[in-house]
Design a protein around this motif. Structure first.
Motif, PDB file in Angstrom:
ATOM      1  N   SER A   1       7.295  11.836 -11.846  1.00 46.85           N
ATOM      2  CA  SER A   1       7.511  10.778 -10.861  1.00 46.85           C
ATOM      3  C   SER A   1       8.982  10.381 -10.802  1.00 46.85           C
ATOM      4  O   SER A   1       9.555  10.190  -9.724  1.00 46.85           O
ATOM      5  N   GLN A   2       9.606  10.260 -11.963  1.00 50.37           N
ATOM      6  CA  GLN A   2      11.020   9.895 -12.001  1.00 50.37           C
ATOM      7  C   GLN A   2      11.880  10.951 -11.335  1.00 50.37           C
ATOM      8  O   GLN A   2      12.808  10.633 -10.575  1.00 50.37           O
ATOM      9  N   LEU A   3      11.558  12.228 -11.555  1.00 49.27           N
ATOM     10  CA  LEU A   3      12.346  13.314 -10.984  1.00 49.27           C
ATOM     11  C   LEU A   3      12.182  13.415  -9.467  1.00 49.27           C
ATOM     12  O   LEU A   3      13.037  13.979  -8.789  1.00 49.27           O
ATOM     13  N   THR A   4      11.080  12.874  -8.934  1.00 51.40           N
ATOM     14  CA  THR A   4      10.870  12.884  -7.484  1.00 51.40           C
ATOM     15  C   THR A   4      11.167  11.517  -6.870  1.00 51.40           C
ATOM     16  O   THR A   4      10.811  11.274  -5.711  1.00 51.40           O
ATOM     17  N   ARG A   5      11.812  10.638  -7.643  1.00 54.02           N
ATOM     18  CA  ARG A   5      12.144   9.286  -7.187  1.00 54.02           C
ATOM     19  C   ARG A   5      10.899   8.503  -6.775  1.00 54.02           C
ATOM     20  O   ARG A   5      10.867   7.793  -5.772  1.00 54.02           O
ATOM     21  N   GLY A   6       9.843   8.674  -7.565  1.00 52.25           N
ATOM     22  CA  GLY A   6       8.589   8.001  -7.268  1.00 52.25           C
ATOM     23  C   GLY A   6       8.649   6.507  -7.517  1.00 52.25           C
ATOM     24  O   GLY A   6       9.522   6.006  -8.226  1.00 52.25           O
TER      25      GLY A   6
ATOM     26  N   LEU B   1       7.271  22.377  -8.692  1.00 54.04           N
ATOM     27  CA  LEU B   1       6.664  21.454  -7.733  1.00 54.04           C
ATOM     28  C   LEU B   1       7.549  20.238  -7.492  1.00 54.04           C
ATOM     29  O   LEU B   1       7.603  19.705  -6.378  1.00 54.04           O
ATOM     30  N   VAL B   2       8.254  19.797  -8.529  1.00 47.61           N
ATOM     31  CA  VAL B   2       9.229  18.720  -8.353  1.00 47.61           C
ATOM     32  C   VAL B   2      10.299  19.150  -7.353  1.00 47.61           C
ATOM     33  O   VAL B   2      10.669  18.396  -6.439  1.00 47.61           O
ATOM     34  N   ALA B   3      10.789  20.387  -7.507  1.00 49.42           N
ATOM     35  CA  ALA B   3      11.816  20.891  -6.583  1.00 49.42           C
ATOM     36  C   ALA B   3      11.279  20.954  -5.154  1.00 49.42           C
ATOM     37  O   ALA B   3      11.966  20.574  -4.195  1.00 49.42           O
ATOM     38  N   PHE B   4      10.031  21.410  -5.007  1.00 54.92           N
ATOM     39  CA  PHE B   4       9.429  21.492  -3.674  1.00 54.92           C
ATOM     40  C   PHE B   4       9.256  20.103  -3.066  1.00 54.92           C
ATOM     41  O   PHE B   4       9.549  19.881  -1.886  1.00 54.92           O
ATOM     42  N   ALA B   5       8.771  19.158  -3.879  1.00 57.65           N
ATOM     43  CA  ALA B   5       8.572  17.794  -3.385  1.00 57.65           C
ATOM     44  C   ALA B   5       9.895  17.173  -2.946  1.00 57.65           C
ATOM     45  O   ALA B   5       9.962  16.483  -1.921  1.00 57.65           O
ATOM     46  N   ASN B   6      10.944  17.422  -3.693  1.00 56.82           N
ATOM     47  CA  ASN B   6      12.245  16.866  -3.321  1.00 56.82           C
ATOM     48  C   ASN B   6      12.789  17.500  -2.038  1.00 56.82           C
ATOM     49  O   ASN B   6      13.429  16.823  -1.229  1.00 56.82           O
ATOM     50  N   ARG B   7      12.524  18.778  -1.852  1.00 52.91           N
ATOM     51  CA  ARG B   7      12.998  19.444  -0.639  1.00 52.91           C
ATOM     52  C   ARG B   7      12.251  18.984   0.603  1.00 52.91           C
ATOM     53  O   ARG B   7      12.800  19.026   1.710  1.00 52.91           O
ATOM     54  N   THR B   8      11.022  18.547   0.435  1.00 54.71           N
ATOM     55  CA  THR B   8      10.201  18.160   1.591  1.00 54.71           C
ATOM     56  C   THR B   8      10.132  16.643   1.776  1.00 54.71           C
ATOM     57  O   THR B   8       9.303  16.157   2.555  1.00 54.71           O
ATOM     58  N   ARG B   9      10.989  15.911   1.111  1.00 55.34           N
ATOM     59  CA  ARG B   9      10.976  14.445   1.188  1.00 55.34           C
ATOM     60  C   ARG B   9      11.076  13.952   2.633  1.00 55.34           C
ATOM     61  O   ARG B   9      10.418  12.995   3.033  1.00 55.34           O
TER      62      ARG B   9
END
Length: 348
Positions: free
Chosen positions: A143-148, A332-340
């Motif tokens: 969550s922290q890595l995706t700015r949750g 998945l963190v990288a993917f989530a950040n790219r699709t923000r």
């Protein structure tokens, strides 16, 4: 619910986190071969199937996220329930059953020519245990890595933990066909205490001491590298503890990893896609998908050992889940950040 403050740009260490984790895996394997005495000493520091050295490192990872938790915003979760509903539906109505289906498909059919039927049944049991135990601790890191949203993530994890208390044993009993499932309450309680309660209390005290939102933001920015270092050190230790198994049985490890990988990416796609369709803000959508994808491996390992034995195939399968999880979650963190940008950022 109040929005979290804009995060500081990622530092070089964080941008290269995947590289550091890969190096940590190699270092862990080398540690297991070159310093078996040290690895055995670390392995011996265990209470209720929870390694205390790893627990300290996970605590270091979770604490920075807990400092960001705003108790005044907890009530706001009720105003935007969609992220929580997605998490609960995926974790308890889908994930255990798809994991069981994939395990049976691969070990009873696809991999049948290469695996003894008795071993296949053990691996299936271990994967079922993994599928029935959603993540408690590491999700705070993802969550922290995706700015949750730290507060919403805490609520999601807490509700899942409450459901796990009553639902884990019945689901496992149903899927395994075993009626005498004994839930290791000491593992559940200790993990919740170490990974949720203590860092949460420490975070609350820290917020009280710091006072202003600006001071809290500066503090969390300074200590964030500690969380990443804790992650890298945890990976090294986990691979060190399992180095002998990895090197002696690489084919079995690879075969067990196949259904875990399919399950992980499939569950993430379902949860993340559902959150997108429901227009859940990214700061809630990303963590809600991570919770279902990640696993409470301490619980799964403890139950596998209690039901089938320390050296069983079921225990091995749960350990493979641990080894696969970090690389998968980082991707998945990288993917989530790219699709923000495809998600709304405001209130749901």
């Amino acid at each position: 619910m109040s929005d979290t403050a804009p995060p500081a740009p990622m530092g070089r260490f964080e941008r290269l986190l995947t590289l550091w984790v890969a190096l940590a895996m190699i270092a862990g394997l080398a540690l297991g071969v070159l310093a078996p005495g040290l690895v055995q000493a670390i392995a011996a520091a265990e209470v209720a199937s929870i390694n205390l050295v790893v627990a300290v490192l996970i605590w270091a990872m979770v604490y920075p996220m807990m400092v960001s938790v705003d108790f005044g915003a907890v009530a706001g979760v009720a105003k935007q329930p969609r992220g929580l509903l997605v998490t609960l539906a995926v974790n308890w109505l889908v994930k255990p059953f798809t994991m069981a289906l994939l395990a049976v498909l691969f070990f009873d059919h696809v991999f049948a020519p290469w695996i003894d039927p008795a071993d296949a049944a053990q691996y299936t049991a271990g994967l079922i245990l993994l599928g029935a135990a959603p993540c408690t601790a590491m999700v705070f890191v993802w969550s922290q890595l995706t700015r949750g949203d730290a507060t919403y993530t805490l609520v999601q994890v807490s509700v899942n933990d409450l459901i796990m208390v009553v639902a884990f044993a019945p689901i496992v009993a149903l899927l395994l066909g075993v009626t005498d499932i004994v839930v290791p309450w000491n593992t559940l309680v200790l993990a919740t205490l170490l990974y949720v309660v203590l860092p949460l209390v420490a975070g609350l005290i820290t917020r009280r001491i710091l006072g202003s939102a600006e001071a809290i933001e500066r503090f969390t920015t300074r200590i964030k590298p500690v969380s990443m270092i804790g992650l890298v050190a945890t990976v090294a230790i986990l691979f060190g503890l399992q180095g002998e198994v990895i090197l002696n049985r690489p084919l079995v490890i690879a075969l067990i990893a196949v259904p875990i990988l399919i399950q992980s990416y499939g569950i993430f796609a379902l949860a993340y896609g559902s959150a997108w369709a429901l227009k859940v803000p990214h700061k809630i959508a990303a963590p809600c998908a991570m919770i279902g994808t990640s696993n409470f491996f301490e619980l799964a390992v403890a139950v596998a050992i209690s039901l089938f034995g320390l050296n069983s195939g079921a225990a091995l399968a749960t350990v493979v889940g641990v080894l696969v999880e970090v690389p998968v979650m980082l991707s998945l963190v990288a993917f989530a950040n790219r699709t923000r940008s495809r998600f709304p950022e405001g209130a749901a």
